[in-house]
Design a protein around this motif. Sequence first.
Motif, mmCIF file in Angstrom:
data_model
loop_
_atom_site.group_PDB
_atom_site.id
_atom_site.type_symbol
_atom_site.label_atom_id
_atom_site.label_comp_id
_atom_site.label_asym_id
_atom_site.label_seq_id
_atom_site.Cartn_x
_atom_site.Cartn_y
_atom_site.Cartn_z
ATOM 1 N N GLY A 1 0.808 -1.266 0.074
ATOM 2 C CA GLY A 1 0.001 -0.029 -0.005
ATOM 3 C C GLY A 1 0.783 1.193 -0.078
ATOM 4 O O GLY A 1 0.311 2.317 0.129
ATOM 5 N N LYS A 2 2.186 1.178 -0.055
ATOM 6 C CA LYS A 2 2.932 2.304 -0.318
ATOM 7 C C LYS A 2 2.636 3.290 -1.410
ATOM 8 O O LYS A 2 2.512 2.823 -2.517
ATOM 9 N N PRO A 3 2.308 4.635 -1.068
ATOM 10 C CA PRO A 3 1.981 5.415 -2.254
ATOM 11 C C PRO A 3 3.541 5.540 -3.271
ATOM 12 O O PRO A 3 4.495 5.802 -2.613
ATOM 13 N N VAL A 4 3.092 5.855 -4.355
ATOM 14 C CA VAL A 4 4.092 6.003 -5.370
ATOM 15 C C VAL A 4 3.500 7.458 -6.350
ATOM 16 O O VAL A 4 2.453 7.345 -6.336
ATOM 17 N N PHE A 5 4.476 8.310 -6.564
ATOM 18 C CA PHE A 5 3.972 9.415 -6.799
ATOM 19 C C PHE A 5 3.906 9.323 -8.716
ATOM 20 O O PHE A 5 4.041 8.338 -9.178
ATOM 21 N N MET A 6 3.292 10.581 -9.227
ATOM 22 C CA MET A 6 2.973 10.561 -10.323
ATOM 23 C C MET A 6 3.627 11.530 -11.278
ATOM 24 O O MET A 6 3.324 12.788 -10.933
ATOM 25 N N TYR A 7 4.188 11.246 -12.248
ATOM 26 C CA TYR A 7 4.772 12.367 -13.136
ATOM 27 C C TYR A 7 3.613 12.483 -14.181
ATOM 28 O O TYR A 7 3.281 11.829 -15.102
ATOM 29 N N SER A 8 3.072 13.524 -14.264
ATOM 30 C CA SER A 8 1.829 13.986 -14.901
ATOM 31 C C SER A 8 0.747 12.840 -14.498
ATOM 32 O O SER A 8 0.700 12.727 -13.335
ATOM 33 N N MET A 9 0.347 11.851 -15.416
ATOM 34 C CA MET A 9 -0.587 11.013 -14.718
ATOM 35 C C MET A 9 -0.049 9.621 -14.472
ATOM 36 O O MET A 9 -0.727 8.509 -14.049
ATOM 37 N N GLY A 10 1.447 9.548 -14.710
ATOM 38 C CA GLY A 10 2.031 8.353 -14.436
ATOM 39 C C GLY A 10 1.579 7.247 -15.459
ATOM 40 O O GLY A 10 1.088 6.209 -15.273
ATOM 41 N N GLY A 11 1.924 7.657 -16.838
ATOM 42 C CA GLY A 11 1.284 6.824 -17.827
ATOM 43 C C GLY A 11 2.145 5.862 -18.231
ATOM 44 O O GLY A 11 1.312 5.049 -18.944
ATOM 45 N N MET A 12 3.130 5.374 -17.636
ATOM 46 C CA MET A 12 3.938 4.057 -18.090
ATOM 47 C C MET A 12 3.569 3.061 -17.221
ATOM 48 O O MET A 12 4.073 2.288 -16.352
ATOM 49 N N ALA A 13 1.954 2.939 -17.201
ATOM 50 C CA ALA A 13 1.314 1.774 -16.381
ATOM 51 C C ALA A 13 0.041 1.469 -17.262
ATOM 52 O O ALA A 13 -0.438 2.158 -18.097
ATOM 53 N N GLU A 14 -0.413 0.120 -16.903
ATOM 54 C CA GLU A 14 -1.501 -0.418 -17.506
ATOM 55 C C GLU A 14 -3.036 0.392 -17.314
ATOM 56 O O GLU A 14 -3.729 0.373 -17.915
ATOM 57 N N TYR A 15 -2.797 1.109 -16.113
ATOM 58 C CA TYR A 15 -4.028 1.983 -16.086
ATOM 59 C C TYR A 15 -3.682 3.367 -15.414
ATOM 60 O O TYR A 15 -2.503 3.434 -14.426
ATOM 61 N N CYS A 16 -4.439 4.294 -15.916
ATOM 62 C CA CYS A 16 -3.811 5.593 -15.050
ATOM 63 C C CYS A 16 -5.134 6.546 -15.052
ATOM 64 O O CYS A 16 -6.156 6.451 -15.795
ATOM 65 N N VAL A 17 -4.982 7.437 -13.725
ATOM 66 C CA VAL A 17 -5.808 8.423 -13.608
ATOM 67 C C VAL A 17 -5.660 9.822 -14.249
ATOM 68 O O VAL A 17 -4.489 10.462 -13.992
ATOM 69 N N VAL A 18 -6.539 10.496 -14.946
ATOM 70 C CA VAL A 18 -6.285 11.659 -15.577
ATOM 71 C C VAL A 18 -7.425 12.698 -15.305
ATOM 72 O O VAL A 18 -8.618 12.425 -15.666
ATOM 73 N N PRO A 19 -7.185 13.979 -14.888
ATOM 74 C CA PRO A 19 -8.204 14.939 -15.019
ATOM 75 C C PRO A 19 -8.818 15.168 -16.364
ATOM 76 O O PRO A 19 -8.277 15.043 -17.032
ATOM 77 N N SER A 20 -10.344 15.224 -16.148
ATOM 78 C CA SER A 20 -10.777 15.190 -17.418
ATOM 79 C C SER A 20 -10.438 16.223 -18.317
ATOM 80 O O SER A 20 -10.672 16.405 -19.589
ATOM 81 N N ASN A 21 -9.811 17.573 -17.786
ATOM 82 C CA ASN A 21 -9.574 18.529 -18.616
ATOM 83 C C ASN A 21 -8.340 18.310 -19.431
ATOM 84 O O ASN A 21 -7.945 19.170 -20.396
ATOM 85 N N GLY A 22 -7.555 17.190 -19.012
ATOM 86 C CA GLY A 22 -6.465 17.046 -19.867
ATOM 87 C C GLY A 22 -6.540 15.866 -20.850
ATOM 88 O O GLY A 22 -5.645 15.292 -21.375
ATOM 89 N N LEU A 23 -7.930 15.607 -21.445
ATOM 90 C CA LEU A 23 -8.124 14.483 -22.099
ATOM 91 C C LEU A 23 -8.987 15.052 -23.522
ATOM 92 O O LEU A 23 -9.511 16.253 -23.263
ATOM 93 N N ALA A 24 -8.778 14.473 -24.511
ATOM 94 C CA ALA A 24 -9.448 14.825 -25.927
ATOM 95 C C ALA A 24 -10.100 13.374 -26.098
ATOM 96 O O ALA A 24 -9.264 12.292 -26.435
ATOM 97 N N VAL A 25 -10.958 13.305 -27.146
ATOM 98 C CA VAL A 25 -11.365 12.143 -27.740
ATOM 99 C C VAL A 25 -10.607 11.743 -28.981
ATOM 100 O O VAL A 25 -10.173 12.502 -29.619
#
Length: 427
Positions: free
Chosen positions: A189-213
């Motif tokens: 359960g150790k927290p790991v920080f995010m460079y932007s969304m931490g995209g080098m992973a199989e899932y990531c969380v992104v604020p919706s303002n940073g997305l486009a279809v």
Amino acid sequence: MMSRVIATFRYFLRRSIRHNKFSPLIDSSKCLFSTGAAVSKQDVAGYHLGGGPSFMRGAVFWEPNSHLSIEEFQIPRPKAGEVLIKTKACGICHSDLHVIKGELPFSSPCVVGHEITGEVVEIGRHTDRRTIERFPIGTHVVGAFIMPCGNCFYCSKGEDDLCQDFFAYNRGKGTLYDGETRLFLRSNGKPVFMYSMGGMAEYCVVPSNGLAVLPNSLSYTKSAILGCAVFTAYGAMRNAAEMRAGDTVAVIGIGGVGSSCLQIAKAFGASEIIAVDVQDEKLENAKMLGATHTINAKKENAIDKIKELTGGFGVDIAVEALGKPLTFMQCIKSVREGGKAVMIGLAASNAFAEVDITHIVRRKIKIIGSYGARARQDLPQVVKLAETGIFNLTDSVSRVCKLEEATSAYEDLDRGDIIGRAVVEMD
């Protein structure tokens, strides 16, 4: 009988939400079967419609100049205004390399990677209706590395690229805008920080303002570079340089971002596009991407050659895409009187360059910094350039690899062995 009726109702409700048939009628933040339903840590396997894995893998940076390690994480959970993405591809960028080498301070351990494409699998509870309608479950998306909060002083002025919360929280602390990361190791359960969304992973969380279809016609893998390499180039040429058709342009440093600048300059109607680098292979590739002239700065004086090619004047716009004091100076000295020198290459935190003050003042030279574009206004335009074929994604991505190969890809990038952009595929 009643149990069969309930089971049938649940089946059709799930199926309808999956295909977004009831989206205008159902608040997904309150529906039991929605992507925003409350799920306990013990019940993570049901975190999105149709079920999903209870954990994921990601590439972790622990300390400078060490290899990335592939670790298992709990599935991240989005909060209000955030979207969980099943990552399909993530670009290998020099900004990550600066962090990995310790040249840019950043919180560690962290998951690197910041230009992604993927599929929406969950939307955070209490997210507004319009966001839910814009990004229904299953939507293909591309993420910008600058993820604007949408509410700060700069975002309210439309200057998403200067978002206060992005720089204060993400770049300053490695978190999202509530001051918390979304990444936790599966084992302890150790927290790991995010460079932007931490995209080098199989899932990531992104604020919706940073997305486009992302249109279905565009490849996940090739399109990953839209969120940083192309996004940065667009911001430099459109917003910082305010380029106009007929301008002459020089791009110094033909990596992933520099290569994108060539294409953007061509798309905007540059009359001459001069590519400068020290590798002939990169310069040959530059010709395919729009360069009308190339200069190997190891073999020729880049400044003199640019002046020669422009009748002794220099270019209207010079772009520095490497982040080195030498190329910073070359950029300034390559522009004509009244010209614009646009700096987009990140440098080590202790890098400085000197300028000839009198020359800058007398000759009305404009030195402009540009970190990226504006996600809400510009990212959809960047996607449109790719969708219409004006921006050539196929020739921009030169290498595709798997998550386990990320470390070797960054090492090759550091040696200058990657022509264009390398992209990690998650599937």
